[in-house]
Design a protein around this motif. Structure first.
Motif, short mmCIF file in Angstrom:
data_model
loop_
_atom_site.label_atom_id
_atom_site.label_comp_id
_atom_site.label_asym_id
_atom_site.label_seq_id
_atom_site.Cartn_x
_atom_site.Cartn_y
_atom_site.Cartn_z
N THR A 49 -48.46 166.53 38.15
CA THR A 49 -49.23 166.40 36.95
C THR A 49 -50.78 167.32 36.75
O THR A 49 -50.61 167.66 35.53
N SER A 90 -45.03 162.86 35.11
CA SER A 90 -46.78 163.38 34.89
C SER A 90 -47.14 163.64 33.36
O SER A 90 -48.09 163.92 33.48
N GLY A 134 -50.31 162.51 33.37
CA GLY A 134 -51.48 164.39 32.39
C GLY A 134 -52.27 163.73 31.43
O GLY A 134 -53.84 164.67 31.36
#
Length: 1094
Positions: free
Chosen positions: A129, A459, A463
């Motif tokens: 991530t 992710s 993220g």
């Protein structure tokens, strides 16, 4: 990935293992040691450590034929369908072995650095991530606007409105990220990022339109970053590098723009060369550029903290309450003392144009006001925040003034304006929104790298959302810090003229302003390189999808896949942005394109959520259609807030691309949400239609066109389709139906080919509708099935278009006209209207135009108003538009023809139909000798053909029986009509020829010959004579009045109730339409189709 090991249960011979389900032989040889042709067992390979890997999870039809035991014997029941319905194990194998290759940097790097003989082992995605999503998003979001324009925005809008601008933009991107996360976690997202998500969610039309908008936005972003880098270079780093210099005091702006154009073009060429040479260099320097951004931001916070107890020294020179441009003088005073003598300072010389202290030529404002110095960076503890809370928008050319500062308000000389700090553009809340929005774009960076992520579905949402939260906090804190630390006039000074041409945000930074100057220069160069790297790949992804035909050339590139042609086009478009040369002008352009893209990301999520399609199962659960609609609304609002005319242009471009793909683009079936939306809307509409039949006002012919195909499955009369397209003009329902005679199991492929042929012909003739081909043992039965079953729910046909059976008189086979009459009876029974275009090959094509002529309607009987409505609909088409409409009706002996004409004219007036009206009188009811003779010839011909068919049938039967008296013969019916329902003939026939049977056969032959002689003395049926009389008389009148008409419409008489007179019915229709070039026989469906009411 799950790990499997296959262990044999017991040691058997190799051939015996084939019966064990799920067990395959392991081949430990190297790939070079290929198996022989007879060795068909090695479907599994090994890595040398006992870990067996399947070479290919896909079913190979060529391998299926190599051995009889290829299919598992326990699945023998399904073996014939295994090529289209694979085993579960094969399906799972495919899914497990699926590798998501992105069209991105990694493969190009490997292709460049890999020799042809050696192949690198592809690495599995390993980015997490932080490195895969969070940092790339941060790098793309932070950019040139933060360093060059955020301080200026705070100064103009004030802290409160700046908070509102940042809040609006960040809410827009946050809501878009939530929608994007839902789409990105609903399956694998390959290269193309937002383009892929939108096109697969909303269809190729939306995908192509928004994909190109996103491409243009990314391209103009590259131009904006290059302009930002040049501005930093020429204004703050090396001003001496300028090529063009102002010749006067007022043309400094134009000289700067020309410098930006020249240096921007040079930078663009250099960056394009770097990208062309190798993307790996851009990728390697990405971390360096990100480090520059982070260090620059940290230096701002460090400087703000330091300003609490030790503010930096950046004094501002004020004349009254006006801000002076500090780069033109050294001492902020009217006079200076040199050698104990008071002399004029540089400032006095500039305002008074003299070296002594005389005041004759001095600027009045200069004389009346004092010169003073104030701190440019008072620091957090100074309380300057309360002065910077409110907005202070300026018009172009207005002087920057400090409110509440002592001054005498008098007019100064205009030629001294260049000595002050001026506003270079008119500002407002809307302008600032458009300029600031590019600083929050870049949220797609994570989804573009999904192929490099270890767990993309986790992710990407985490993220991206963390990146947006981080950047939003940075923007909010920077707005607050700038408002609390920097003097208002300095904030409003875009280029730092009041602080000796220093970058304004650099004056706050610690340890030196150069930290931010150098850091922002490299970060903007890096961002420009990233844009020039990403935009061509996006264009290449669109071109490779082949949804926009003229972009196909941009799908090609170098041998390693680098998009060379796309890079060239990107550089040319970016050059257009550089020629604009103003960062403040380019920023709103790319804001439009990014906002358009984000709007459709939200729309895609909302549509998928509301439709509840079975495939919509995102792993990211924190989304809702209301949030998506809110994000869509904010995007739309921001577009029009920042620049309404740019918004309209962007929407126009997207709309044009959408329509182009819709009409010219390749057809793609991506299971998109728009198709699901269409299905839902269609279902809703069909259920509404089921509530009752349409009102007369809404009635229009919904056509079922019955086409005949020849032996090669070509359409026999394509002008039927032309006529349908002219009648419908793309409105309502059109179904093209055809029947193929035979067995469905044997002729299914033929039916598919026929359907494709008809669809191609529909495209040629521009018929918008559906095609349905039915296989039936008898053509008449197939037509009956089409009439009964075509359509769905309330969306069913109400009118049948049927071709005329040409050559029915010449053919001994009566099937064609019997099928025709049977279809007429079927449509009558189903209460459907019927249209029979006769001589359809003479009908005009869609390319012809009738500039004059008449459409004649012969209204013999009323059948619901079809005869009135059809010419009106035809006249909507360009072929018939200039034709005039004439309506004829027939008056009998006891009718008042004058009154009939008045009534008909009134009726047409109320129907709002313009037409000439004429009443034709038919008083002569005497049957002529010609009519009698014509009827007699018709009946004699019918009788003769019947006898001929009978004789032919008997001859064929006798020949067959003589050839093989013990054979099983299937006899034809009396009229050799395989569709005629007659008495069943026994299939098993065994005849023994005796003397009595032979005599009886001879008598039958003699009677047949006698019946031919009886034809001479036949008398016509009186009913047929009357019908023939009507046909002859009407035909005389119609030919007399309408022989030169472009089209003649008349009522089609119904077939006789007694089927024995079917052949005579065909003759009546022929006589009725003799001598007319184009005739449309019309038969109503038993309901009113036209009304006088509104």
């Amino acid at each position: 990935m799950p790990h499997f090991t296959v262990v044999p249960v017991e040691d058997k011979h190799r051939g015996e293992y084939d019966s064990v389900e799920g067990l395959s032989w392991v081949d430990y040889r190297e790939p070079a040691a290929a198996p022989t042709a007879g060795d068909s067992y090695d479907t599994v390979s090994s890595d040398g450590h006992g870990n067996h890997k399947e070479n290919s999870p896909f079913l190979n039809s060529s391998e299926a034929g190599k051995g009889g035991d290829y299919y598992d014997r326990n699945l023998a029941l399904f073996e014939e369908e295994l090529d289209i319905r694979p085993k579960v194990s094969s399906l799972l194998g495919k899914l497990v072995n699926y590798t998501n290759l992105t069209q991105g940097v990694k493969e190009h790097e490997e292709a460049e650095s890999t020799d042809g003989s050696k192949k690198k082992v592809s690495k599995s995605p390993s980015m997490g991530t932080l490195m895969g999503v969070y940092l790339p998003c941060m790098q793309n979001i932070f950019g040139v606007i933060l360093f060059l324009r955020l301080t200026w925005m705070v100064g103009m809008a004030g802290v409160l409105q700046s908070f509102l601008i940042v809040l609006l933009c960040c809410c827009c991107t946050m809501l878009t990220t939530i929608s994007m996360s839902a789409i990105a976690t609903n399956g694998v997202v390959p290269a193309g990022g937002s383009y892929f998500m939108i096109s697969r969610s909303l269809g190729p039309e939306f995908g192509g339109a928004v994909g190109l908008c996103f491409y243009l936005g990314t391209t103009f972003a590259g131009a904006m970053y290059i302009l930002g880098a040049i501005e930093i270079l020429l204004t703050y780093i090396v001003p001496q590098a300028a090529i063009f210099h102002p010749s006067g005091a007022h043309d400094a702006s134009s000289a700067m723009l020309n410098n930006m154009r020249v240096y921007g073009t040079v930078f663009l060429i250099l960056m394009a060369v770097v990208v062309f040479v190798g993307v790996k260099y851009v990728n390697k320097f990405a971390s360096l550029f990100l480090a520059c951004v982070v260090i620059s931001i940290l230096s701002i916070y460090a400087g703000a903290i330091k300003s609490i107890f030790d503010p930096p020294e950046f004094p501002i020179c004020m004349l009254g309450n006006r801000t002076l441009s500090r780069d033109q003088f050294d001492v902020c005073a009217k006079t200076v003392i040199k050698d104990n003598v008071t002399v004029a300072s540089e400032l006095w010389k500039l305002f008074c144009h003299s070296t002594n202290l005389t005041t004759e030529n001095c600027d009045e404002y200069f004389l009346m006001n004092n010169v003073s110095e104030i701190a440019g960076i008072p620091g957090v503890a100074s309380g300057i925040l309360k002065d910077n809370l409110w907005s202070n928008y300026l018009e172009k050319g207005e002087i920057l003034e400090k409110a509440h500062h002592p001054s005498v308000d008098v007019a100064g000389q205009k030629n001294n304006l260049h000595l002050y700090v001026l506003s270079d553009i008119a500002t407002s809340f809307m302008v600032l929104v458009g300029i600031f929005f590019p600083s929050v774009t870049g949220i797609m960076a994570g989804s573009n790298r999904s192929g490099d992520l270890k767990d993309a579905q986790k992710s990407i949402p985490v993220g991206t959302i963390l990146a947006i939260v981080t950047t939003s906090l940075v923007y909010f804190s920077c707005v607050l810090l700038f408002g609390a630390c920097i003097e208002g006039v300095v904030l409003r000074d875009k280029y730092g003229d009041a602080v000796n041409k220093n970058l304004v945000v650099g004056t706050l930074s610690w340890p030196s302003p150069w930290v931010i100057v150098i850091g922002s220069f490299f970060s903007t160069c890096g961002a420009g390189l990233q844009s020039l790297t990403g935009a061509p790949r996006l264009l290449q992804a669109i071109a490779k999808d082949n949804i926009i035909p003229f972009l196909w050339v941009f799908g090609h590139g170098k041998a390693n896949g680098e998009p060379t042609w796309a890079l060239l086009l990107t550089a040319l478009i970016a050059e257009l942005g550089i020629l604009i040369a103003s960062l403040d002008m380019v920023a709103p352009i790319l804001s439009m394109f990014f906002l358009m893209c984000y709007l459709f990301v939200n729309l895609a999520c909302a549509v998928q959520t509301l439709l509840r399609t079975p495939n919509w199962r995102p792993r990211f659960k924190y989304y809702h259609w209301a949030l998506s609609f809110l994000g869509m609304s904010i995007c739309l609002a921001l577009m029009f807030i920042s620049s309404w005319y740019y918004a309209l242009v962007a929407m126009l471009i997207a709309g044009m691309i959408y329509k182009y793909i819709e009409y010219q683009g390749a057809e793609k079936e991506w299971g998109d949400g728009i198709r699901g939306l269409s299905l839902s809307a269609a279902r809703y509409a069909l259920l509404r239609l089921e509530e009752g039949p349409p009102h007369t006002k809404n009635w229009r012919p919904q056509l079922l066109v019955l086409l005949k195909l020849d032996e090669d499955l070509h359409v026999k009369y394509p002008r039927l389709l032309t006529f349908a397209s002219q009648l419908k003009a793309g409105k309502g329902l059109t179904i093209i139906g055809s029947v193929i005679q035979g067995n469905f199991l044997e002729t299914y492929g033929e039916a598919q080919a026929a359907e494709q042929t008809i669809k191609n012909m529909m495209d040629i003739e521009k018929v918008k509708g559906f095609c349905q081909v039915v296989v039936a043992n008898k053509v008449r039965e197939g037509i009956a099935h089409l009439i009964q079953s075509c359509g769905l729910g309330g969306m069913k046909h109400n009118t049948v278009v049927l071709g005329w059976p040409y050559g029915w008189r010449q053919s001994e086979d009566p099937r064609s006209w019997k099928t025709f009459i049977g279809t007429v009876r079927c449509t009558t029974a189903a209460h459907l209207a019927l249209l029979v275009p006769k001589n359809v090959s003479f009908y005009p094509s869609n390319h012809e135009r009738y500039n004059e002529g008449n459409i004649d309607v012969w209204w013999i009987v009323h059948d619901g108003g079809m005869l009135m409505l059809l010419p009106f609909l035809l006249k909507q088409h360009k072929v018939w538009r200039k034709c005039k409409m004439r309506i004829f009706t027939v008056a009998q002996m006891d009718d008042n023809s004058i009154q009939m004409k008045k009534d008909l004219a009134t009726f047409l007036y109320q129907l709002r139909i313009e037409a000439e009206v004429e009443v034709v009188e038919m008083h002569n009811s005497d049957i002529s000798a010609y009519t009698y003779e014509r009827t007699l010839m018709m009946e004699q011909r019918s009788q003769m053909l019947r006898q001929m068919r009978l004789t032919k049938t008997e001859r064929e039967r006798e020949a067959q029986l003589v050839k093989d008296r013990h054979s099983i013969a299937r006899l034809e019916s009396l009229y050799s009509d395989e569709e005629d329902e007659g008495d069943p003939v026994p299939e098993n026939i065994q005849m023994t020829w005796t003397k009595e049977k032979c005599d009886a056969e001879k008598r039958n032959r003699g009677s047949a010959v006698g019946s031919f002689r009886d034809l001479i003395s036949i008398k016509p049926n009186q009913s047929n004579v009357r019908r023939m009389h009507t046909a002859v008389k009407l035909n005389e009148v119609i030919v007399n009045r309408s022989h030169d008409a472009r089209l003649v419409l008349l009522n089609m008489p119904g077939p006789p109730k007694n089927t024995d007179g079917d052949e005579n019915y065909m003759e009546f229709l022929e006589v009725l339409t003799e001598g007319l070039e184009r005739v449309l026989l019309v038969r109503g469906g038993g309901r009113e189709v036209i009304t006088i009411y509104s």
